[in-house]
Design an enzyme around this catalytic site. Structure first.
Site, PDB file in Angstrom:
ATOM      1  N   TYR A  11      -9.711   2.687 -16.574  1.00 23.22           N
ATOM      2  CA  TYR A  11      -9.791   3.445 -15.318  1.00 23.22           C
ATOM      3  C   TYR A  11     -11.252   3.843 -15.047  1.00 23.22           C
ATOM      4  O   TYR A  11     -11.669   4.005 -13.906  1.00 23.22           O
ATOM      5  CB  TYR A  11      -8.862   4.658 -15.367  1.00 23.22           C
ATOM      6  CG  TYR A  11      -8.457   5.173 -14.006  1.00 23.22           C
ATOM      7  CD1 TYR A  11      -7.846   4.335 -13.081  1.00 23.22           C
ATOM      8  CD2 TYR A  11      -8.680   6.499 -13.636  1.00 23.22           C
ATOM      9  CE1 TYR A  11      -7.473   4.797 -11.830  1.00 23.22           C
ATOM     10  CE2 TYR A  11      -8.311   6.974 -12.394  1.00 23.22           C
ATOM     11  CZ  TYR A  11      -7.709   6.113 -11.495  1.00 23.22           C
ATOM     12  OH  TYR A  11      -7.348   6.586 -10.254  1.00 23.22           O
ATOM     13  N   ILE A  17       1.355   2.031  -9.801  1.00 23.79           N
ATOM     14  CA  ILE A  17       2.126   1.167  -8.898  1.00 23.79           C
ATOM     15  C   ILE A  17       1.306  -0.095  -8.668  1.00 23.79           C
ATOM     16  O   ILE A  17       0.091  -0.002  -8.429  1.00 23.79           O
ATOM     17  CB  ILE A  17       2.364   1.880  -7.537  1.00 23.79           C
ATOM     18  CG1 ILE A  17       3.167   3.170  -7.733  1.00 23.79           C
ATOM     19  CG2 ILE A  17       3.090   0.956  -6.563  1.00 23.79           C
ATOM     20  CD1 ILE A  17       3.238   4.039  -6.487  1.00 23.79           C
ATOM     21  N   SER A  46       0.833  -1.214   0.000  1.00 27.18           N
ATOM     22  CA  SER A  46       0.000   0.000   0.000  1.00 27.18           C
ATOM     23  C   SER A  46       0.863   1.259   0.000  1.00 27.18           C
ATOM     24  O   SER A  46       1.870   1.341   0.726  1.00 27.18           O
ATOM     25  CB  SER A  46      -0.880   0.051   1.258  1.00 27.18           C
ATOM     26  OG  SER A  46      -1.810  -0.990   1.269  1.00 27.18           O
ATOM     27  N   LYS A  80     -11.743  10.751  -9.293  1.00 31.96           N
ATOM     28  CA  LYS A  80     -10.486  11.430  -8.934  1.00 31.96           C
ATOM     29  C   LYS A  80     -10.549  12.919  -9.296  1.00 31.96           C
ATOM     30  O   LYS A  80      -9.947  13.750  -8.608  1.00 31.96           O
ATOM     31  CB  LYS A  80      -9.296  10.762  -9.635  1.00 31.96           C
ATOM     32  CG  LYS A  80      -8.934   9.386  -9.079  1.00 31.96           C
ATOM     33  CD  LYS A  80      -8.510   9.419  -7.618  1.00 31.96           C
ATOM     34  CE  LYS A  80      -7.808   8.140  -7.183  1.00 31.96           C
ATOM     35  NZ  LYS A  80      -7.696   8.051  -5.706  1.00 31.96           N
ATOM     36  N   GLN A  88      -9.451  -0.688   7.096  1.00 34.17           N
ATOM     37  CA  GLN A  88     -10.883  -0.638   6.766  1.00 34.17           C
ATOM     38  C   GLN A  88     -11.754  -1.580   7.589  1.00 34.17           C
ATOM     39  O   GLN A  88     -12.853  -1.217   7.996  1.00 34.17           O
ATOM     40  CB  GLN A  88     -11.046  -0.953   5.269  1.00 34.17           C
ATOM     41  CG  GLN A  88     -12.464  -0.935   4.766  1.00 34.17           C
ATOM     42  CD  GLN A  88     -12.542  -1.327   3.298  1.00 34.17           C
ATOM     43  OE1 GLN A  88     -11.521  -1.501   2.642  1.00 34.17           O
ATOM     44  NE2 GLN A  88     -13.742  -1.465   2.786  1.00 34.17           N
TER      45      GLN A  88
HETATM   46  P1  NAD Z   1      -4.353  -0.198  -1.666  1.00 30.68           P
HETATM   47  O1  NAD Z   1      -5.347  -1.207  -2.128  1.00 30.68           O
HETATM   48  O2  NAD Z   1      -3.190  -0.669  -0.928  1.00 30.68           O
HETATM   49  O3  NAD Z   1      -5.073   0.963  -0.842  1.00 30.68           O
HETATM   50  C1  NAD Z   1      -6.424   1.326  -1.027  1.00 30.68           C
HETATM   51  C2  NAD Z   1      -6.997   1.422   0.367  1.00 30.68           C
HETATM   52  O4  NAD Z   1      -8.336   1.945   0.336  1.00 30.68           O
HETATM   53  C3  NAD Z   1      -7.059   0.051   1.064  1.00 30.68           C
HETATM   54  O5  NAD Z   1      -6.325   0.109   2.257  1.00 30.68           O
HETATM   55  C4  NAD Z   1      -8.538  -0.130   1.338  1.00 30.68           C
HETATM   56  O6  NAD Z   1      -8.789  -0.822   2.541  1.00 30.68           O
HETATM   57  C5  NAD Z   1      -8.970   1.332   1.441  1.00 30.68           C
HETATM   58  N1  NAD Z   1     -10.419   1.470   1.376  1.00 30.68           N
HETATM   59  C6  NAD Z   1     -11.263   1.147   0.354  1.00 30.68           C
HETATM   60  N2  NAD Z   1     -12.542   1.329   0.747  1.00 30.68           N
HETATM   61  C7  NAD Z   1     -12.502   1.755   2.040  1.00 30.68           C
HETATM   62  C8  NAD Z   1     -13.492   2.087   3.013  1.00 30.68           C
HETATM   63  N3  NAD Z   1     -14.796   1.976   2.755  1.00 30.68           N
HETATM   64  N4  NAD Z   1     -13.069   2.479   4.241  1.00 30.68           N
HETATM   65  C9  NAD Z   1     -11.765   2.576   4.544  1.00 30.68           C
HETATM   66  N5  NAD Z   1     -10.779   2.277   3.678  1.00 30.68           N
HETATM   67  C10 NAD Z   1     -11.145   1.863   2.443  1.00 30.68           C
HETATM   68  O7  NAD Z   1      -3.912   0.559  -3.023  1.00 30.68           O
HETATM   69  P2  NAD Z   1      -3.063   1.900  -3.231  1.00 30.68           P
HETATM   70  O8  NAD Z   1      -2.648   1.836  -4.651  1.00 30.68           O
HETATM   71  O9  NAD Z   1      -2.049   2.061  -2.164  1.00 30.68           O
HETATM   72  O10 NAD Z   1      -4.181   3.023  -3.138  1.00 30.68           O
HETATM   73  C11 NAD Z   1      -4.096   4.132  -2.267  1.00 30.68           C
HETATM   74  C12 NAD Z   1      -4.542   5.402  -2.992  1.00 30.68           C
HETATM   75  O11 NAD Z   1      -3.596   5.700  -4.004  1.00 30.68           O
HETATM   76  C13 NAD Z   1      -5.896   5.279  -3.701  1.00 30.68           C
HETATM   77  O12 NAD Z   1      -6.597   6.507  -3.569  1.00 30.68           O
HETATM   78  C14 NAD Z   1      -5.489   5.083  -5.147  1.00 30.68           C
HETATM   79  O13 NAD Z   1      -6.496   5.485  -6.060  1.00 30.68           O
HETATM   80  C15 NAD Z   1      -4.289   6.006  -5.188  1.00 30.68           C
HETATM   81  N6  NAD Z   1      -3.384   5.818  -6.334  1.00 30.68           N
HETATM   82  C16 NAD Z   1      -2.913   4.576  -6.637  1.00 30.68           C
HETATM   83  C17 NAD Z   1      -2.093   4.416  -7.743  1.00 30.68           C
HETATM   84  C18 NAD Z   1      -1.592   3.046  -8.129  1.00 30.68           C
HETATM   85  O14 NAD Z   1      -1.206   2.868  -9.295  1.00 30.68           O
HETATM   86  N7  NAD Z   1      -1.539   2.076  -7.231  1.00 30.68           N
HETATM   87  C19 NAD Z   1      -1.733   5.517  -8.525  1.00 30.68           C
HETATM   88  C20 NAD Z   1      -2.220   6.784  -8.172  1.00 30.68           C
HETATM   89  C21 NAD Z   1      -3.051   6.922  -7.071  1.00 30.68           C
END
Ligand code: NAD
Length: 253
Positions: free
Chosen positions: A153, A189, A19, A160, A40
């Site tokens: 997406y 990522i 994460s 977003k 969560q």
């Molecule tokens: P991840 O799956 O590790 O994290 C997403 C988190 O959102 C999880 O911990 C999940 O439990 C939490 N979540 C979802 N619904 C929830 C709820 N109802 N209550 C509480 N928590 C909740 O994946 P990540 O890639 O680390 O994502 C983190 C952020 O980064 C997200 O906003 C994602 O859109 C953003 N992001 C990710 C990328 C990528 O390529 N991985 C790129 C840009 C932005």
């Protein structure tokens, strides 16, 4: 050297060691901040507890951001445990049936995507602001799919875009309380959330082939930028979307 000793940081969105939230929590902790880590649901508790045990004096808290009762409860617990907050990291996103084209998005899937991915920043900022008595820094995570169309997406793009606009409005509203609100637009990522996006490898390959640095970003680089934005070094920055994407967003053809 950034020194966050005496600062309390709450990080939402830890699912596992991949994460983005985990990389950010590690960097904030290394800089001396006391960490509150939110997960969560019970299913994610063991991972959260195991990871938090690696950080000095970090504690874990459960909070499903779709429930106002959970949000109220977690901020009561944070107030009772720490008495104040300095940093809030919102690293949460979710869109049900993300595989559906935007045109085919059901009303309820739209509602949930915008609720979890954008509204939750408002709800968490509202909970945190009264505890940020000495000012503070609020950070969220976004993606370039807010602005440009990326295959698969889908409804997460509009969600977003709403999140990024929310950052600007919250920054304007909270500025007088010395609370800064910013977003990091991370490059792709491989995380749990990314697994839901079809052909994600194609996006990773495009960044390697066409991005200025010809590689993909690492979570530690997102963590480094989060550390900077959370610190007083970024005291003049609010309402900004900062790209940490190895420069991919500047490319045309
Ligand atoms: P991840 O799956 O590790 O994290 C997403 C988190 O959102 C999880 O911990 C999940 O439990 C939490 N979540 C979802 N619904 C929830 C709820 N109802 N209550 C509480 N928590 C909740 O994946 P990540 O890639 O680390 O994502 C983190 C952020 O980064 C997200 O906003 C994602 O859109 C953003 N992001 C990710 C990328 C990528 O390529 N991985 C790129 C840009 C932005």
């Amino acid at each position: 050297m950034i020194d966050l000793k005496g600062k309390v940081a709450v990080v939402f969105g830890l699912a596992n060691k991949r994460s983005i939230a985990w990389a950010i929590a590690q960097r904030l902790s290394e800089a001396g901040a006391t960490l509150a880590i939110c997960y969560q649901n019970e299913r994610l508790q063991r991972d959260a507890d195991e990871l938090a045990a690696e950080l000095p004096s970090a504690k874990t808290f459960r909070c499903d951001v779709s429930l106002d009762s959970d949000i109220d409860a977690v901020f009561s617990q944070l107030a009772a445990t720490y008495g104040k907050l300095d940093i809030l990291v919102h690293s949460i996103g979710f869109a049900p049936n993300i595989k559906n084209a935007v045109l085919d998005t059901a009303r309820d899937d739209f509602r949930v995507a915008f609720d979890i991915s954008a509204y939750s920043l408002i709800a968490l900022a509202r909970g945190a602001a009264p505890l940020m008595t000495e000012g503070g820094s609020i950070l969220t995570l976004t993606y370039y799919g807010s602005d440009k169309v990326f295959p698969n997406y889908n409804i997460m793009g509009p969600a977003k875009a709403a999140l990024e606009s929310t950052v600007r409005y919250l920054a304007a509203e909270l500025g007088s309380k010395k609370i800064r609100v910013n977003a990091i637009s991370a490059g792709p990522i491989k995380t749990l959330a990314a697994r839901g996006i079809g052909d994600f490898t194609k996006i990773l390959t495009a960044v390697e082939e066409r991005g200025p640095l010809h590689r993909n970003v690492e979570t530690v680089e997102v963590g480094n930028t989060a550390l900077f934005l959370a610190s007083d070094l970024a005291s003049g920055i609010t309402g900004e979307i900062t790209f940490v994407d190895c420069g991919y967003n500047i490319t045309g053809l």
